[in-house]
Every structure is written in structure tokens, then in C-alpha cells.
Design a protein around this motif. Structure first.
Motif, mmCIF file in Angstrom:
data_model
loop_
_atom_site.group_PDB
_atom_site.id
_atom_site.type_symbol
_atom_site.label_atom_id
_atom_site.label_comp_id
_atom_site.label_asym_id
_atom_site.label_seq_id
_atom_site.Cartn_x
_atom_site.Cartn_y
_atom_site.Cartn_z
ATOM 1 N N HIS A 9 0.842 -1.202 0.000
ATOM 2 C CA HIS A 9 0.000 0.000 0.000
ATOM 3 C C HIS A 9 0.873 1.247 0.000
ATOM 4 C CE1 HIS A 9 -3.722 -2.251 0.583
ATOM 5 N NE2 HIS A 9 -2.947 -3.099 1.232
ATOM 6 N N CYS A 10 0.282 2.341 -0.416
ATOM 7 C CA CYS A 10 0.993 3.612 -0.597
ATOM 8 C C CYS A 10 1.532 4.143 0.743
ATOM 9 C CB CYS A 10 0.012 4.619 -1.209
ATOM 10 S SG CYS A 10 0.690 6.261 -1.440
ATOM 11 N N PRO A 11 2.664 4.845 0.724
ATOM 12 C CA PRO A 11 3.197 5.388 1.981
ATOM 13 C C PRO A 11 2.505 6.662 2.449
ATOM 14 C CG PRO A 11 4.637 5.969 0.162
ATOM 15 C CD PRO A 11 3.578 5.067 -0.404
ATOM 16 N N TYR A 12 1.663 7.258 1.624
ATOM 17 C CA TYR A 12 1.169 8.594 1.966
ATOM 18 C C TYR A 12 -0.208 8.571 2.648
ATOM 19 C CZ TYR A 12 5.127 10.263 -0.811
ATOM 20 O OH TYR A 12 6.382 10.512 -1.298
ATOM 21 N N CYS A 13 -1.276 8.930 1.962
ATOM 22 C CA CYS A 13 -2.498 9.322 2.676
ATOM 23 C C CYS A 13 -3.334 8.133 3.150
ATOM 24 C CB CYS A 13 -3.315 10.269 1.820
ATOM 25 S SG CYS A 13 -4.392 9.460 0.625
ATOM 26 N N ALA A 14 -4.410 8.464 3.876
ATOM 27 C CA ALA A 14 -5.207 7.450 4.563
ATOM 28 C C ALA A 14 -6.066 6.607 3.636
ATOM 29 C CB ALA A 14 -6.105 8.130 5.602
ATOM 30 N N LEU A 15 -6.066 6.938 2.339
ATOM 31 C CA LEU A 15 -6.765 6.055 1.408
ATOM 32 C C LEU A 15 -6.015 4.731 1.303
ATOM 33 C CD1 LEU A 15 -9.337 6.583 -0.196
ATOM 34 C CD2 LEU A 15 -7.926 7.166 -2.170
ATOM 35 N N GLN A 16 -4.698 4.792 1.487
ATOM 36 C CA GLN A 16 -3.837 3.595 1.471
ATOM 37 C C GLN A 16 -4.080 2.752 0.207
ATOM 38 O OE1 GLN A 16 -1.227 2.433 4.046
ATOM 39 N NE2 GLN A 16 -1.345 4.623 3.563
ATOM 40 N N CYS A 17 -3.954 3.413 -0.920
ATOM 41 C CA CYS A 17 -4.177 2.730 -2.202
ATOM 42 C C CYS A 17 -3.293 1.491 -2.332
ATOM 43 C CB CYS A 17 -3.854 3.683 -3.355
ATOM 44 S SG CYS A 17 -5.001 5.059 -3.481
ATOM 45 N N GLY A 18 -3.866 0.454 -2.922
ATOM 46 C CA GLY A 18 -3.107 -0.764 -3.173
ATOM 47 C C GLY A 18 -2.163 -0.575 -4.342
ATOM 48 N N ALA A 43 -6.229 2.665 -9.569
ATOM 49 C CA ALA A 43 -5.812 4.064 -9.764
ATOM 50 C C ALA A 43 -4.814 4.465 -8.680
ATOM 51 C CB ALA A 43 -7.028 4.979 -9.707
ATOM 52 N N LEU A 44 -3.905 5.344 -9.036
ATOM 53 C CA LEU A 44 -2.983 5.943 -8.068
ATOM 54 C C LEU A 44 -2.837 7.414 -8.427
ATOM 55 C CD1 LEU A 44 0.004 3.391 -8.026
ATOM 56 C CD2 LEU A 44 -1.690 3.698 -6.212
ATOM 57 N N CYS A 45 -2.612 8.253 -7.439
ATOM 58 C CA CYS A 45 -2.305 9.643 -7.774
ATOM 59 C C CYS A 45 -0.795 9.780 -7.995
ATOM 60 C CB CYS A 45 -2.814 10.591 -6.695
ATOM 61 S SG CYS A 45 -1.772 10.733 -5.237
ATOM 62 N N GLY A 46 -0.364 10.950 -8.407
ATOM 63 C CA GLY A 46 1.046 11.175 -8.723
ATOM 64 C C GLY A 46 1.963 10.924 -7.536
ATOM 65 N N LYS A 47 1.485 11.199 -6.339
ATOM 66 C CA LYS A 47 2.336 10.986 -5.157
ATOM 67 C C LYS A 47 2.636 9.497 -4.996
ATOM 68 C CE LYS A 47 -0.625 13.175 -2.448
ATOM 69 N NZ LYS A 47 -1.576 13.932 -3.262
ATOM 70 N N GLY A 48 1.603 8.677 -5.122
ATOM 71 C CA GLY A 48 1.807 7.232 -4.984
ATOM 72 C C GLY A 48 2.702 6.682 -6.083
ATOM 73 N N ARG A 49 2.469 7.142 -7.308
ATOM 74 C CA ARG A 49 3.243 6.619 -8.439
ATOM 75 C C ARG A 49 4.737 6.944 -8.305
ATOM 76 N NH1 ARG A 49 2.768 9.215 -12.454
ATOM 77 N NH2 ARG A 49 0.949 10.527 -12.172
ATOM 78 N N PRO A 179 -7.220 11.792 -4.950
ATOM 79 C CA PRO A 179 -7.907 11.752 -6.252
ATOM 80 C C PRO A 179 -8.604 10.422 -6.584
ATOM 81 C CG PRO A 179 -5.796 12.840 -6.461
ATOM 82 C CD PRO A 179 -5.845 12.305 -5.075
ATOM 83 N N PRO A 180 -8.000 9.256 -6.266
ATOM 84 C CA PRO A 180 -8.705 8.020 -6.656
ATOM 85 C C PRO A 180 -10.077 7.858 -5.994
ATOM 86 C CG PRO A 180 -6.403 7.546 -6.196
ATOM 87 C CD PRO A 180 -6.657 8.952 -5.740
ATOM 88 N N SER A 181 -10.281 8.538 -4.877
ATOM 89 C CA SER A 181 -11.569 8.378 -4.180
ATOM 90 C C SER A 181 -12.703 9.106 -4.900
ATOM 91 C CB SER A 181 -11.477 8.904 -2.744
ATOM 92 O OG SER A 181 -11.345 10.319 -2.750
HETATM 93 FE FE1 SF4 Z 1 -3.284 8.761 -1.227
HETATM 94 FE FE2 SF4 Z 1 -2.405 9.119 -3.728
HETATM 95 FE FE3 SF4 Z 1 -1.234 7.361 -2.146
HETATM 96 FE FE4 SF4 Z 1 -3.657 6.868 -3.046
HETATM 97 S S1 SF4 Z 1 -1.816 7.026 -4.293
HETATM 98 S S2 SF4 Z 1 -2.942 6.572 -0.936
HETATM 99 S S3 SF4 Z 1 -4.529 8.937 -3.073
HETATM 100 S S4 SF4 Z 1 -1.295 9.591 -1.828
#
Ligand code: SF4
Length: 727
Positions: A9-18, A43-49, A179-181
């Protein structure tokens, strides 16, 4: 390390995208989306990618640093840890344990947050521990606990959103923060539902709404009361629900009836026809939701503001019913788990209260210590930072950057400088780490295993995918080594799964019960929603299903609360995706209305400071920017701060797009280029808060605290704006 792909899962926000992480033959890793995770669905936002860029960044910390001759210079791990232990021990000896401060972060895994809280209370013996999650969602947590008896950000999964009838989204710009939400809200509208966005700015999220209400900053409490007034006046209350499932209605009703629509229009700037339209859209469908984020929460009246929105849900029967409810959109990666397992000033693991004797007994038994040896509740985050260099002489800080993220940041920076000793564990040399006496380079995300708990209350397993740099260690290693040096040889394992096994026992029977969750389950399932009690094996030490035989939150939940999520493992609790469907987690099972009334913000405009400042985030940066400002692609998209203002205000100042503007509050001055747009109210300016230096938005923000949650008023303060003339 194998070169196969690792799901995590992503290191950043609480959505914790897979996402999947795949090591590349030439070094580094590649991130790809995981279509099987139901929250981001590929989907992932630029931060996750771009997250891997931080791990291999040139500014990545790769060895401990110790201050010598005024400079931070590389040091051996043993020497750095010895120095920290010596300075903490000496300060405790001289000033007592409460002279030792500990500050954590909402990005730490559950295992780290749990161990940090245990370290503070068992090894240091200090009450002075809190974390930056206090700045994130603590007002929603306080209001949710008051109303429902339990705080879990969302009491339902995000996948319920497209099937409800209407969502009021208050103070959240998901198009930039998660953004993915947004897909859930697009599907809501495709299904015939409506979206109402409450935000002083016409954000990218507000542009997608069926109705955008743009109240003056700091007045959404009045807005919620005005809507409730109209609900009553138009006969749209759900009297049967109020009778059966709530208490306190008469007082809350009376408070709302004092907020006439015309009075609310004067306070908020939202017209009466817009208020009526919002009530119609919210009340006509069979189901509806209210979701809040930092807008209503980061105020000195944040708990009451969220309480007013919860009252609206309760009066209309929109809580604890399928596809209806109130939820908070937690922001930080592990903001939810971070507040459940003991790094918060007033809490013990399992979301237990530190001042509850039964909770102290339970956790002390798991920890093998005398309950009386556990300190009581300490200061909240801002109060703790404000006391640095006075009562608090040393600070151990993990995963936070208050020089950028704290309100009244110049003052907090000065407090940090006044400490006798500061030790920071981080991935990069953040602005706070730059002030430290010792900096420890620690692993993160793809380099380590651990659990987080997403904004849905879904516990997730982040798996190690790559080896860390050779001289980098985990925070668990740091705490293990410091505990040993301070005389506690046992109880601080470095293996995250071993920590989680203990966390399961410590949380058993508590509100946030993880005892039925194992790493094996998390690896096999797409996360497990808490509460999830163990059916065998892990129970209270006294063998009861609650603390010393008391009723617990679990007694207030349905026997088969999971709804439609099935466990892949037989004979285990399936977890609890949906809370409160039969009962709320209060003693009598009823939700509580809270009578609240509008009051002014801590700082209102006057002749000297005639405008309002509100702050927030942009899509390509995250929180204090300590990590995302190190990523070239993100910096190219969002290179620096700006002052967003209305063309009428810009004309008054004689400012053109890009001209430097000084924003001045009672706490200081920040300078950033003008960004002129009709998307903001003429009486308000906006600044993003990701940057240090002269454009630091938090130089300006007001640390006025909510009396219950102790959350600072980031979202509104009085300012003036001046054109910066060339000298
Ligand atoms: Fe949040 Fe973007 Fe990471 Fe998803 S990819 S958990 S939206 S920071």
C-alpha cells in the motif's frame, strides 16, 4: 531479496491505495496499480506513483548524524544511540521523567505507534507524548466518540458511497488530497445521487458538485445549525428514529431553532434558497451521508462543528442505517491506527483511555508492569511543543516535521531550538531534523513490513519489498536499542509481527479490538475491518470478553456485523465493515445529540487584519512536504507556495498574477506569489502549507485550541495582505 512483485500500500495518505512494488534489474523499484484493492481499483495519484523516488533520493539519510562543532556529521549507530540514551537518562535524573518529551506521527505503522507509546510510558516513564495526528482529525474523533460512543473515521466502506442518495462533503478537497476516491462520488452521481460540497473555495471537488455552498471560513457550525433548523421547520425529521435510537434531541432541537435561516445567511454568506435546496437534496432520498474533513475539524470549535453535522444526520435518521451515516475522512496514512494504539497523550492501545483504571490494569498486565507505574494523560501536541525548552528539556521525535506543520510555526521552531537535546528519526533531513543533536536514518514503506489502518478502519499489511540501505535501521530497532540502554532489556522486539502479536493482546476487549487479526489473515484478505475480536486464543488476560468482565464496545455491536464482507478464513470473526447498524456503542445503545450553538472564530477580522486566511493542500505535495518536495516530478508540478485571492482583492492591492504578496497575521509574515481566481471569496485568501521558509503558511496560523480535542485552528485566522514592492 526476490525480484518478484510485492503487493502493498501507498506510503502517503489514509486512502492507502493498493500498489505492487517490483525491484528493477538496474536498481530501484517500479510501482504499479493494484486493481484487486477495492479502494483505488487500479488508480494511483502522482504521489503514490512517484513514491520510490524518495527511497533513492540523493538527500536520503544513509547514516546516523551527530552534532559536532555546530554541524551534523556522520556517526556510528552505537555512538548515536549511546548519546541519546545518555542524554535522556541524564535529563530524567535531573528534572524527572516528564522533562522527556516524545512526539510521533500519523505516518508511523501501528507497530511503531504502539511501541513508541509503550517506550514513553514504560522505559521513560513520561506522560509527555503526543503526535501530529492531533492536528489532523482529533475534533472528528472527539465528536464521534461523544455521539456514537466510538470513533472510527468511516463507519462504513467507501464502496457504500455510490449507492446512497446524497452526500454532503464538508471541508474536503478530495480531488487534490485523494484523487482516486473521487470515482465513488462520480458513481454516486451516475446512479442518480447528488453531491453537495461545503467549502469556502470553488475547488476541483466543488466543481463536480450538484450544489456548492461556500460559507465564510469558520462558520460551518452555523451552516449545519441552519440546515437543521430548516429540517425541523419543514417537518423533515425522522421522529420514530429519534425516539428509538437517540437521546438529547430536545436540547439540540432548541439550539438549532435559535439559528434562523436568515441569521445563518448573514453569518455564513450562504443564501436561504441554497440552504433550502441543500435540505431538499439531503432529505428526499431514502439514504444520505455527511462526510467531514479538515475544514470543519481544524477549528477552535471543531468538536462542536462536527457535532452539529452529526446532529443533522441523527435528526433525519441518517446514522447507523444501511447506506447512511456520518464519517470523517482521515488524512494521514495511518492517522486512524496512529490514534488507536497509544501514541496519543490520553490513550492506551486498543483505543483505551489512559485514565480508566480497568484499561490501565489490562495493558499493564500485557506489558508486565505495575498499573500504578503508568503515567497519566499528558499534554496535547501543540501544548507539548509549546512547552519545549521550559518544562520539557529533551525530545525524541519520530516521523513528524513540526517546523513546517505546526501552527505558529516560527514560535515552535524557536521552542525546538531551545531544547537541551533533540533526537529525530526520519528518512530525509527534514527542517526539524536539521535542528537535532542526533538524527537517525530509518526505514520506511517498501523497506519494511508493518500494518496501517485506513480511513475506513480497514487494517492493512504493508510488506517489505526491497532491502534498505546498509546503514539504515527501523524505528523498532531504535526503540529496542534505546530501551536496552536505559535498562529495559525485554519487551521491545524488532520484528513487526512479534509487535503486532502483542498489540493484539493489548487491544483485546478494547474499542479498537484487533485481537482477531493476524498477519496471515491480512496477507490472505484485502484487509480486515476492526473491531475484530479473536474467537479463540487471544482474549483478555482474565478470560472475559471485556476489561475485567465489564461490558465493552463489542457488546454494543451486532453478532454478525459484517454485512457482506466474508472472511477467507473459517471460524474467525469476519471484521466489522459497517458499525452501528443495530446499536450505537454507547451504554444504552443510543446515539447522543449534543446541543451546540454558533460562536465566532478565535480571531475575527478587524481594521488591522481585515481578511481571513484558510490553508490546505495541493495535489502534488503531501503534508509538510518532507518527502514529496524531494521528488522532481512533484516539484515540477507544484514548485512552491502561493497566495490565492479574488480578482477584486487583487485589484485593490494593485497585484497581478505572480506578484509577490505578504500575508501578515498576529504571529508573523509569509511571502508568496499571487494566484488570482474567482474560485475564492473576496474576503478570504488561501495558502497551501507544504513549504518552509518565507512562504511557510503555518508561520501565520493560529494555535487557538478546541477545548475538547485540543486541535489547533489551522483553518481560519485574521490576516492582512500587502503587495511587496521591489526595494
Ligand atoms: Fe493517497 Fe495518492 Fe497514495 Fe492513493 S496514491 S494513498 S490517493 S497519496
Amino acid at each position: 531479496m526476490e525480484t518478484t512483485s510485492t503487493p502493498t500500500h501507498c506510503p502517503y495518505c489514509a486512502l492507502q491505495c493498493g500498489m505492487n512494488i517490483t525491484p528493477l534489474p538496474q536498481g530501484g523499484v517500479e510501482v504499479t496499480e493494484r486493481a484487486d484493492f477495492p479502494v483505488n481499483r487500479g488508480a494511483l495519484c502522482g504521489k503514490g506513483r512517484t513514491a520510490p523516488a524518495v527511497l533513492s533520493s540523493a538527500v536520503r539519510l544513509t547514516s546516523p548524524l551527530v552534532r559536532s562543532g555546530g554541524r551534523l556529521v556522520p556517526a556510528a549507530w552505537g555512538d548515536a544511540l549511546d548519546l541519546i540514551a545518555e542524554r535522556l537518562g541524564a535529563a530524567r535524573e535531573r528534572y524527572g521523567p516528564d522533562a522527556l518529551g516524545v512526539f510521533g506521527g500519523g505516518g508511523l505503522t501501528n507497530e511503531k505507534a504502539y511501541t513508541l507509546g509503550k517506550f514513553a510510558r514504560v522505559v521513560l516513564g513520561t506522560s509527555q507524548i503526543d503526535y501530529n495526528g492531533r492536528f489532523c482529525m482529533s475534533s472528528a474523533a472527539a465528536a464521534g466518540t461523544k455521539a456514537f460512543g466510538l470513533d472510527r473515521g468511516l463507519p462504513f466502506p467507501l464502496e457504500d458511497i455510490p449507492r446512497t442518495g446524497c452526500v454532503i462533503l464538508v471541508g474536503s478537497n478530495l480531488a487534490e488530497t485523494m484523487p482516486p476516491s473521487l470515482r465513488f462520488f462520480s458513481e454516486l452521481r451516475e446512479n442518480g445521487g447528488t453531491l453537495i460540497v461545503v467549502d469556502p473555495r470553488r475547488t476541483k471537488t466543488a466543481e463536480q458538485a450538484d450544489l456548492h455552498l461556500a460559507p465564510r471560513p469558520g462558520t460551518d457550525l452555523a451552516l449545519a445549525l441552519g440546515l437543521l433548523h430548516l429540517v425541523v421547520a419543514e417537518g423533515r425529521t425522522d421522529e420514530a428514529y429519534i425516539q428509538e435510537r437517540t437521546t438529547g434531541w430536545e436540547e439540540a432541537r432548541a439550539a438549532a431553532m435559535a439559528h434562523w435561516p436568515e441569521y445563518v445567511e448573514r453569518i455564513t454568506g450562504v443564501s436561504v434558497p441554497q440552504l433550502r435546496e441543500a435540505v431538499r437534496l439531503f432529505c428526499e432520498p431514502e439514504s444520505a451521508m455527511v462526510l467531514t474533513a479538515r475544514g470543519p475539524e481544524q477549528q477552535a470549535k471543531g468538536t462542536d462543528t462536527v457535532g452539529a453535522w452529526i446532529n443533522l444526520c441523527l435528526a433525519t435518521g441518517r446514522a447507523g442505517r444501511p447506506l447512511s451515516g456520518y464519517g470523517c475522512l482521515t488524512g494521514q496514512g495511518n492517522g486512524q491506527g496512529g490514534r488507536e494504539h497509544g501514541q496519543k497523550a490520553d490513550q492506551l492501545p486498543g483505543y483505551r483511555k489512559l485514565d480508566d483504571p480497568a484499561a490501565r490494569r489490562h495493558v499493564a498486565e500485557v506489558w508486565g508492569v505495575d498499573p500504578d507505574s503508568l503515567p497519566g494523560p499528558g499534554r496535547s501536541a501543540y501544548e507539548l511543543l509549546d512547552a519545549l525548552g521550559t518544562d520539557i528539556r529533551t525530545l525524541l521525535l519520530m516521523g513528524s516535521n513540526p517546523v513546517v506543520s505546526a501552527p505558529r510555526a516560527a514560535h515552535i521552531e524557536e521552542r525546538l531550538r531551545s531544547l537541551d537535546f533533540l533526537a529525530v528519526a526520519d528518512v530525509v533531513l527534514s527542517e526539524t531534523a536539521e535542528l537535532a543533536d542526533v538524527v537517525l536514518p530509518v526505514t520506511q514503506w517498501a523497506e519494511e513490513t508493518g500494518t496501517t489502518t485506513s480511513l475506513e478502519g480497514r487494517v492493512l499489511l504493508r510488506r517489505q519489498a526491497i532491502a534498505p540501505p546498509p546503514d539504515v535501521r527501523s524505528d523498532l530497532h531504535v526503540l529496542h536499542e534505546l530501551a536496552a540502554r536505559l535498562g529495559v532489556e525485554k519487551g521491545f522486539p524488532t520484528d513487526p509481527e512479534e509487535v503486532f502479536e502483542e498489540l493484539r493482546r493489548a487491544s483485546a476487549g478494547g474499542p479498537a479490538d484487533y485481537s482477531g487479526i493476524t498477519y496471515r489473515r491480512l496477507a490472505e484478505e484485502n484487509g480486515v475491518f476492526w473491531p475484530c475480536p479473536a474467537t479463540t486464543g487471544v482474549t483478555d488476560e482474565d478470560g472475559e470478553d471485556g476489561e475485567d468482565g465489564e461490558d465493552t464496545v463489542l457488546d454494543a455491536l451486532p453478532d454478525d456485523p459484517a454485512g457482506d464482507t466474508e472472511s477467507a478464513v473459517p471460524d474467525v470473526h469476519p471484521g466489522t465493515p459497517r458499525l452501528f447498524l443495530d446499536r450505537f456503542a454507547t451504554e444504552d445503545g443510543r446515539a447522543r445529540f449534543v446541543a451546540v450553538a454558533h460562536r465566532a472564530s478565535a480571531e475575527e477580522p478587524d481594521a488591522e487584519y481585515p481578511l481571513l486566511l484558510t490553508t490546505g493542500r495541493v495535489v502534488s505535495q503531501y503534508q509538510s512536504g518532507a518527502q514529496t518536495r524531494r521528488v522532481a516530478e512533484l516539484n515540477a508540478a507544484a514548485p512552491g507556495p502561493f497566495v490565492e485571492l479574488h480578482p477584486r482583492l487583487a485589484a485593490r492591492l494593485g497585484a497581478d498574477e505572480g506578484d509577490p504578496l505578504a500575508v501578515v497575521s498576529r504571529r508573523g509574515r509569509a511571502v508568496a506569489p499571487a494566484r488570482i481566481t474567482t474560485a475564492i471569496r473576496p474576503d478570504t485568501v488561501f495558502m497551501p502549507f507544504h513549504w518552509p521558509g518565507e512562504g511557510r503558511a503555518n508561520t501565520l496560523t493560529n494555535p487557538a485550541l478546541d477545548p475538547t480535542s485540543r486541535m489547533p485552528e489551522f483553518k481560519v485566522c485574521a490576516v492582512r495582505v500587502e503587495a511587496v514592492r521591489p526595494v
